[in-house]
Structure formats: structure tokens, C-alpha cells
Write a protein that holds these residues in place. Sequence first.
Motif, mmCIF file in Angstrom:
data_model
loop_
_atom_site.group_PDB
_atom_site.id
_atom_site.type_symbol
_atom_site.label_atom_id
_atom_site.label_comp_id
_atom_site.label_asym_id
_atom_site.label_seq_id
_atom_site.Cartn_x
_atom_site.Cartn_y
_atom_site.Cartn_z
ATOM 1 N N SER A 122 -27.910 -37.519 -35.676
ATOM 2 C CA SER A 122 -28.841 -37.195 -34.643
ATOM 3 C C SER A 122 -28.127 -36.566 -33.468
ATOM 4 O O SER A 122 -28.834 -35.883 -32.683
ATOM 5 N N ARG A 158 -27.605 -32.196 -34.143
ATOM 6 C CA ARG A 158 -28.458 -31.811 -34.536
ATOM 7 C C ARG A 158 -28.378 -29.983 -34.603
ATOM 8 O O ARG A 158 -28.723 -29.171 -35.841
ATOM 9 N N GLU A 181 -35.993 -37.862 -40.494
ATOM 10 C CA GLU A 181 -34.977 -37.561 -41.712
ATOM 11 C C GLU A 181 -35.471 -37.870 -43.135
ATOM 12 O O GLU A 181 -35.273 -37.043 -43.747
ATOM 13 N N SER A 189 -27.709 -40.272 -41.594
ATOM 14 C CA SER A 189 -27.281 -40.399 -40.166
ATOM 15 C C SER A 189 -26.385 -41.555 -39.885
ATOM 16 O O SER A 189 -25.237 -41.205 -39.012
ATOM 17 N N MET A 247 -27.680 -31.605 -42.585
ATOM 18 C CA MET A 247 -28.465 -32.227 -41.458
ATOM 19 C C MET A 247 -28.137 -33.554 -41.449
ATOM 20 O O MET A 247 -27.926 -34.217 -40.412
ATOM 21 N N GLY A 280 -34.927 -29.819 -37.353
ATOM 22 C CA GLY A 280 -34.022 -30.710 -37.068
ATOM 23 C C GLY A 280 -34.323 -31.576 -35.789
ATOM 24 O O GLY A 280 -33.932 -32.945 -35.868
#
Length: 400
Positions: free
Chosen positions: A137, A140, A339, A5, A132, A334
Motif C-alpha cells: 500500500s 502503489r 487488492e 501487501s 502491485m 492501484g
Amino acid sequence: MVSYSHQAECIGSAPREWRIWTTALLVMAVFVLSNSATPLYVSWQQELGFSNGTITLIFAAYIVGLLATLLVAGQLSDRYGRKPVLFPGLAAAVLACVLFITASSVATLLLARLLSGIAVGVMVSAGMASVMDVGGSARRHTASLAASVAMVLGAGLGPLLSGILGELLTRPLVPLFGTQLLLLASAFAVAGSLPRRRVPARHNEWRLRMPSVPKVNQMHLALGIAVFAPGISSTSFILSLGPSLLKKLLDVSSPLVSGGMACLMFLSATGVQFLLKNRSIRSQFLMSTASVFLAMLCMAIAVWTSTVAPLVLAAMLAGVGQGLGQLGGLTLIGLHVPEHRRAEANAVLNIGGYIPAAILPVCTGFLIDYTGLAVGATSFAVILTTVAMIAAGVVSVKLR
């Protein structure tokens, strides 16, 4: 821990969204393989002389491989990174293609389907988690949509390609699975371009265990499974026995017709996700269960009246049921699952969905062999309708 992410956040908004869909192609390439054999079952059945029950066993071999892989792939992916899991999964898909091309026995078909299931098991855990991760973030919902659409679109394109080639060519296996190999080559390239994550080893993480999610997320997964399972069970039944139903209802054995019906089912699953992506998860779940109910009603009408139109409608509604249940489940993951547990959560969702998707069609296939098409298919419809309605009741209470 270096987060995917974080790396994704370093990329601008437009490039990141482009990268989400590019990474989703990795998932789609393997799912094209997952159902490519569907229109060819009738031809193999005539050539090798096996029953409807055997067809469902061949189909179930895929789910056995998938479930066995899901037990470990998500955990390995979360611990050691996506690439070390993705590459063996893609290699299994390549070997499956080779076996399909050379298949001359039920045993070879079983092994090819088993390897296909292993490849898909890797994709629904590590592959979807990769999508994903790239989304980060801030995106999502987009990443959940891309992962889910890649799965159902690939699953629909496979039988369509198979049906077209089967209709046009007397020997479609080499062109069909040769095309699959080209898609898998592109998937290897996408996997190789993913960022590498290094995870510091901790002693208590080196031992494999049953896939699970944090306690706070257990209800999210339970709701996702409750709705996803009836949807994917309905599409599994149509994939495994749809060609046989067409042959018995209308004496139609054309691979293009059966492949087209399977494609239409998954195109419905794809389109409805784009159409309803902004609806609440509760609404998506309730519409999924309603679609499964209507699909089973149409299928019962088809087998008792020997008409094909209700069967095609049943396929489309089953696709809607799977698509919305899958999208809602992935979105819950999600939004709520950390994560570093996301691939494992994807595995749990799919294990819960695919177990009934394997057991119910296999039992129905053998029931049809012994009692006839109408009784077997109707029994399946009654069971799945009951499960879907129970799921709708639970969702109505828990997601207010």
C-alpha cells in the motif's frame, strides 16, 4: 486471507523497491516476445505469399488469445494466487517461441501469435497484479510505474532485437527466439520466488463469471479504458502495418528499420512515463489523447506525402499516447481497487483497450487491400482521432 501487501510491508523500504522492479522483469520478459515478430512480417509475407489483411489477422490472433485469457486469468489469480496462473502463461510463451522457430505456414504463425497472446494475457492480469502486490500500500505509485514500464519497455526491446538479428543474419529465428527462451527461464525463476498466498475457498467464488470490478470502481475503469483504448489501438496499427507502410512509402523492407521504429515507439512510451509520473492522472489522460490526435495527423501526412519522417513521428506519439493512458489507468486501479480484485481489474482495463486494438487494425488492413493505402490509413486516423477527442472530453468533466 494472507495478503501480499502484508508480506511486502515486512521488508525494508529499499529491498521492497528493489523487489518491485525485479518482479516487473517477469512482465518484461513476456512482453519482449509479444512484438518480436513485427520486423519479420514482411519476410514471412514474401515467403508465404499473404496479403496485408492476413498480416493484421496474424496480429489479431495475438489479441484474441490475450482477450480470451483475460476473461479468466484475473479471477483465477485473485482466487487461487498468482503462481498457479503465471506458470501456465510462461509455458505458453515457451511453446510460442518453438512454433515461431519452425513456422512454415500461416496456420503456424496464427497459433504462435495466439499462444503469445495467452502469455501476455496472463502477464497483464496476474503478472502486473504481482508487481502491485509486492509494492504494498505504501508504494502503489512506484509499483504502477514499474508494471507499466515493464510492459512498454519489453514491447519495444522485442522488435529491436528482432530487427538487429534480422539485419545481421540470414536465418535469425533460432538466435532470436533462443534468446527469448533464456529470458523466459529467468521469468520462471522470478515467478517461483514470489510469496505464496492461500485463499480460503468460499462456495460462491468457485464459479467463473465475466470479469468485473466493484461498483464503486466502475467509473475508474471506464475512464482508464476510454483513454487507454485509443492509445493502444494506435500502437497496434503501427505494429501490424508499420513494416508494410515503410515498404510502400520508401521501398524499405529492412527488419532493422521497422524494428527500430517499433522500438522507438515503445521507448517513447517508457520515457514519458518516467518524465510525467508525478503529474495528476487527469493531466496524464489529457496528454495521452492529445498525443493520439497528433500521431494520427502525422500518419495521414506520411501516407499522402509518401515520406517516412512523419510516420516515425507518428510512431513516437502513439507510444506516448499508450504509455500515458496505460500509466493513468493502472494508477487508478492501484489507488482505488481492493487488492483481492486487482488482477481482475487489470483484466477489465486490458479487455476494454485491446478489443478496439484488434478490430480497427484488422478492418483497416482489409480496407487498404481494397481501397489503397492512403484511404485505408486515413479512415483509421479519422476514427481514432474522434474516439480520442471524445475520451478527452469525458476526462475533462469527470476528473476535475
